[in-house]
Design a protein around this motif. Sequence first.
Motif, PDB file in Angstrom:
ATOM      1  N   LEU A 113      27.663 -18.483 -49.047  1.00  0.00           N
ATOM      2  CA  LEU A 113      28.823 -18.098 -50.300  1.00  0.00           C
ATOM      3  C   LEU A 113      28.409 -18.846 -51.485  1.00  0.00           C
ATOM      4  CD1 LEU A 113      32.091 -18.005 -48.045  1.00  0.00           C
ATOM      5  CD2 LEU A 113      30.857 -15.888 -49.337  1.00  0.00           C
ATOM      6  N   ASP A 114      27.786 -20.026 -51.241  1.00  0.00           N
ATOM      7  CA  ASP A 114      27.338 -20.967 -52.338  1.00  0.00           C
ATOM      8  C   ASP A 114      26.128 -19.991 -53.078  1.00  0.00           C
ATOM      9  OD1 ASP A 114      29.206 -22.838 -52.259  1.00  0.00           O
ATOM     10  OD2 ASP A 114      28.090 -24.110 -51.159  1.00  0.00           O
ATOM     11  N   ILE A 115      25.251 -19.460 -52.245  1.00  0.00           N
ATOM     12  CA  ILE A 115      24.192 -18.713 -52.856  1.00  0.00           C
ATOM     13  C   ILE A 115      24.894 -17.621 -53.557  1.00  0.00           C
ATOM     14  CG2 ILE A 115      22.080 -17.468 -52.195  1.00  0.00           C
ATOM     15  CD1 ILE A 115      21.735 -20.111 -51.773  1.00  0.00           C
ATOM     16  N   GLU A 167      47.207 -13.269 -58.934  1.00  0.00           N
ATOM     17  CA  GLU A 167      47.400 -14.666 -58.683  1.00  0.00           C
ATOM     18  C   GLU A 167      46.217 -15.330 -58.207  1.00  0.00           C
ATOM     19  OE1 GLU A 167      50.543 -17.769 -56.890  1.00  0.00           O
ATOM     20  OE2 GLU A 167      49.782 -16.143 -55.575  1.00  0.00           O
ATOM     21  N   ILE A 168      45.607 -15.007 -57.158  1.00  0.00           N
ATOM     22  CA  ILE A 168      44.253 -15.383 -56.396  1.00  0.00           C
ATOM     23  C   ILE A 168      43.847 -14.083 -55.690  1.00  0.00           C
ATOM     24  CG2 ILE A 168      45.129 -17.483 -56.141  1.00  0.00           C
ATOM     25  CD1 ILE A 168      45.656 -16.960 -53.160  1.00  0.00           C
ATOM     26  N   VAL A 169      42.225 -14.271 -55.643  1.00  0.00           N
ATOM     27  CA  VAL A 169      41.755 -13.647 -54.648  1.00  0.00           C
ATOM     28  C   VAL A 169      41.279 -14.441 -53.532  1.00  0.00           C
ATOM     29  CG1 VAL A 169      39.634 -11.698 -54.464  1.00  0.00           C
ATOM     30  CG2 VAL A 169      41.228 -12.079 -56.533  1.00  0.00           C
ATOM     31  N   TYR A 170      40.983 -14.114 -52.173  1.00  0.00           N
ATOM     32  CA  TYR A 170      40.913 -14.906 -51.277  1.00  0.00           C
ATOM     33  C   TYR A 170      39.948 -14.231 -49.879  1.00  0.00           C
ATOM     34  CZ  TYR A 170      45.223 -13.696 -48.805  1.00  0.00           C
ATOM     35  OH  TYR A 170      46.428 -12.924 -48.230  1.00  0.00           O
ATOM     36  N   ALA A 171      39.272 -15.056 -49.437  1.00  0.00           N
ATOM     37  CA  ALA A 171      38.742 -14.469 -48.199  1.00  0.00           C
ATOM     38  C   ALA A 171      39.347 -15.136 -47.021  1.00  0.00           C
ATOM     39  CB  ALA A 171      37.392 -14.758 -48.062  1.00  0.00           C
ATOM     40  N   LYS A 172      39.874 -14.217 -46.025  1.00  0.00           N
ATOM     41  CA  LYS A 172      40.248 -14.821 -44.769  1.00  0.00           C
ATOM     42  C   LYS A 172      39.755 -13.953 -43.408  1.00  0.00           C
ATOM     43  CE  LYS A 172      44.659 -15.730 -42.643  1.00  0.00           C
ATOM     44  NZ  LYS A 172      46.134 -15.797 -42.701  1.00  0.00           N
ATOM     45  N   ASP A 173      39.214 -14.623 -42.547  1.00  0.00           N
ATOM     46  CA  ASP A 173      38.717 -13.952 -41.241  1.00  0.00           C
ATOM     47  C   ASP A 173      37.646 -12.800 -41.627  1.00  0.00           C
ATOM     48  OD1 ASP A 173      40.283 -15.482 -39.879  1.00  0.00           O
ATOM     49  OD2 ASP A 173      42.098 -14.079 -39.946  1.00  0.00           O
ATOM     50  N   ARG A 174      37.022 -13.190 -42.546  1.00  0.00           N
ATOM     51  CA  ARG A 174      35.842 -12.060 -43.056  1.00  0.00           C
ATOM     52  C   ARG A 174      36.514 -10.851 -43.812  1.00  0.00           C
ATOM     53  NH1 ARG A 174      30.917 -13.531 -40.912  1.00  0.00           N
ATOM     54  NH2 ARG A 174      30.909 -14.860 -39.191  1.00  0.00           N
ATOM     55  N   LEU A 175      37.479 -11.065 -44.300  1.00  0.00           N
ATOM     56  CA  LEU A 175      38.074 -10.056 -45.174  1.00  0.00           C
ATOM     57  C   LEU A 175      38.765 -10.474 -46.422  1.00  0.00           C
ATOM     58  CD1 LEU A 175      40.264  -8.193 -42.341  1.00  0.00           C
ATOM     59  CD2 LEU A 175      37.986  -7.575 -43.294  1.00  0.00           C
ATOM     60  N   VAL A 176      38.388  -9.653 -47.408  1.00  0.00           N
ATOM     61  CA  VAL A 176      39.020 -10.107 -48.760  1.00  0.00           C
ATOM     62  C   VAL A 176      40.223  -9.741 -49.278  1.00  0.00           C
ATOM     63  CG1 VAL A 176      38.389 -10.336 -51.278  1.00  0.00           C
ATOM     64  CG2 VAL A 176      36.680 -10.682 -49.462  1.00  0.00           C
ATOM     65  N   GLU A 184      52.766 -10.021 -53.406  1.00  0.00           N
ATOM     66  CA  GLU A 184      52.173  -9.015 -52.543  1.00  0.00           C
ATOM     67  C   GLU A 184      50.714  -9.323 -52.179  1.00  0.00           C
ATOM     68  OE1 GLU A 184      53.685  -6.569 -50.932  1.00  0.00           O
ATOM     69  OE2 GLU A 184      55.407  -6.820 -51.641  1.00  0.00           O
ATOM     70  N   ASN A 185      50.229  -8.987 -50.997  1.00  0.00           N
ATOM     71  CA  ASN A 185      48.995  -9.416 -50.564  1.00  0.00           C
ATOM     72  C   ASN A 185      48.241  -7.793 -50.248  1.00  0.00           C
ATOM     73  OD1 ASN A 185      48.542 -12.238 -50.355  1.00  0.00           O
ATOM     74  ND2 ASN A 185      50.289 -11.656 -49.448  1.00  0.00           N
ATOM     75  N   TYR A 186      47.060  -7.392 -50.677  1.00  0.00           N
ATOM     76  CA  TYR A 186      46.429  -6.431 -50.645  1.00  0.00           C
ATOM     77  C   TYR A 186      45.022  -6.722 -50.176  1.00  0.00           C
ATOM     78  CZ  TYR A 186      50.125  -4.581 -53.703  1.00  0.00           C
ATOM     79  OH  TYR A 186      51.464  -4.327 -54.255  1.00  0.00           O
ATOM     80  N   ARG A 187      44.739  -5.847 -49.011  1.00  0.00           N
ATOM     81  CA  ARG A 187      43.107  -5.815 -48.781  1.00  0.00           C
ATOM     82  C   ARG A 187      42.310  -5.103 -49.608  1.00  0.00           C
ATOM     83  NH1 ARG A 187      40.884  -3.931 -42.610  1.00  0.00           N
ATOM     84  NH2 ARG A 187      38.927  -3.927 -43.317  1.00  0.00           N
ATOM     85  N   THR A 188      41.305  -5.754 -49.872  1.00  0.00           N
ATOM     86  CA  THR A 188      40.056  -4.871 -50.836  1.00  0.00           C
ATOM     87  C   THR A 188      38.596  -4.858 -49.940  1.00  0.00           C
ATOM     88  OG1 THR A 188      38.951  -4.966 -53.035  1.00  0.00           O
ATOM     89  CG2 THR A 188      39.544  -7.027 -51.930  1.00  0.00           C
ATOM     90  N   LYS A 189      38.074  -3.732 -50.596  1.00  0.00           N
ATOM     91  CA  LYS A 189      36.750  -3.685 -49.978  1.00  0.00           C
ATOM     92  C   LYS A 189      35.595  -4.558 -50.671  1.00  0.00           C
ATOM     93  CE  LYS A 189      37.493   1.062 -48.247  1.00  0.00           C
ATOM     94  NZ  LYS A 189      37.193   2.579 -48.169  1.00  0.00           N
ATOM     95  N   CYS A 207      36.863 -21.120 -57.634  1.00  0.00           N
ATOM     96  CA  CYS A 207      37.139 -22.324 -57.479  1.00  0.00           C
ATOM     97  C   CYS A 207      37.008 -23.057 -55.960  1.00  0.00           C
ATOM     98  CB  CYS A 207      38.877 -23.101 -57.476  1.00  0.00           C
ATOM     99  SG  CYS A 207      39.670 -22.118 -56.323  1.00  0.00           S
ATOM    100  N   HIS A 208      36.548 -22.158 -55.180  1.00  0.00           N
ATOM    101  CA  HIS A 208      36.338 -22.351 -53.837  1.00  0.00           C
ATOM    102  C   HIS A 208      35.575 -21.491 -53.071  1.00  0.00           C
ATOM    103  CE1 HIS A 208      37.107 -23.258 -49.444  1.00  0.00           C
ATOM    104  NE2 HIS A 208      37.129 -24.600 -49.895  1.00  0.00           N
ATOM    105  N   ARG A 209      34.761 -21.650 -52.128  1.00  0.00           N
ATOM    106  CA  ARG A 209      34.027 -20.542 -51.272  1.00  0.00           C
ATOM    107  C   ARG A 209      34.863 -19.346 -51.126  1.00  0.00           C
ATOM    108  NH1 ARG A 209      31.306 -23.445 -46.410  1.00  0.00           N
ATOM    109  NH2 ARG A 209      30.666 -24.894 -47.950  1.00  0.00           N
ATOM    110  N   ASN A 210      36.204 -19.607 -50.591  1.00  0.00           N
ATOM    111  CA  ASN A 210      37.140 -18.462 -50.455  1.00  0.00           C
ATOM    112  C   ASN A 210      38.100 -18.149 -51.342  1.00  0.00           C
ATOM    113  OD1 ASN A 210      36.010 -18.525 -47.792  1.00  0.00           O
ATOM    114  ND2 ASN A 210      37.208 -20.314 -47.091  1.00  0.00           N
ATOM    115  N   PHE A 211      38.075 -18.699 -52.655  1.00  0.00           N
ATOM    116  CA  PHE A 211      39.033 -18.526 -53.678  1.00  0.00           C
ATOM    117  C   PHE A 211      38.694 -18.222 -54.817  1.00  0.00           C
ATOM    118  CE2 PHE A 211      41.194 -21.001 -50.120  1.00  0.00           C
ATOM    119  CZ  PHE A 211      42.636 -20.103 -50.139  1.00  0.00           C
ATOM    120  N   VAL A 212      39.280 -17.362 -55.601  1.00  0.00           N
ATOM    121  CA  VAL A 212      39.178 -17.034 -57.247  1.00  0.00           C
ATOM    122  C   VAL A 212      40.586 -17.152 -57.523  1.00  0.00           C
ATOM    123  CG1 VAL A 212      38.504 -15.414 -58.701  1.00  0.00           C
ATOM    124  CG2 VAL A 212      37.034 -15.638 -56.971  1.00  0.00           C
TER     125      VAL A 212
END
Length: 260
Positions: A113-115, A167-176, A184-189, A207-212
């Motif tokens: 994710l850093d790459i 508000e944020i975009v985040y990754a969780k369990d290999r999904l975004v 509200e939370n929406y899954r995206t491709k 701001c983080h490997r799992n968050f924008v």
Amino acid sequence: MTRLKGVKVIIADDERLMAVELQSLLLETYPDLQIVGVAHDGEAALQLITTYKPDIAFLDIQMPGMTGLEVAKKLIACEEPPAVVFATAYDEYALKAFAVNAMDYILKPYDELDIERVMGKFEKMLARSTVKPKSSGNIEVSKSCAVRKFSVEKGDRMEVIDSDKIEIVYAKDRLVYIKTLDGENYRTKLTLQDFESKLPSDRFFRCHRNFVVNVNQIKEIATWFNKGYILILQKTGTGKSTEVPVGRAYAAKLKEYIEL
């Protein structure tokens, strides 16, 4: 076709296994890159850069003889220096890295994710300029603008979300997922790297490997362990504040958005 097709890269790291690992991660994620050379000390790195004129140089900060910082200082005088990404096991070098016009830095052990983060930043640099990759032949690099709206699946329809409402975009369990201001939370491709490159860079911060995060939603900043921070966002439609970590590799970047 990726904008990174034909981009030339050199890697300099005195730890041979680390150099191999970085090369493997780069090519696994971006197979169109050209790794034109690998060096294990500063002098050899400078020679590779002089010979091959790469677009990006990944430089280990601590190398025998000439350090990565010393190599970067010499590159400042070049007419067309490569983008420099420092590699280090210690985040204490972050400010020194930016003092020599480094594009970014990554921490060891390397993380995919850093790459993606640093290569996504390089793609955005190319998109904002009229410069071609040095090895790109006739490949044109066109300017692009930020995407203002995104579509997400909602039942049998596509709902359109304005970037201002994110508000944020985040990754969780290999999904975004996208989380909007109304809670509200929406899954995206799309991937986090996609959002980092497509969202307006003046308002959204990886701001983080799992968050924008939407910078306009930051209300408070709390210190965190390892020289990091916790961003406390404005209360949303749920009446609760979201807390988002700032990874140590991203902490210096936060200062571009907020005076600390």
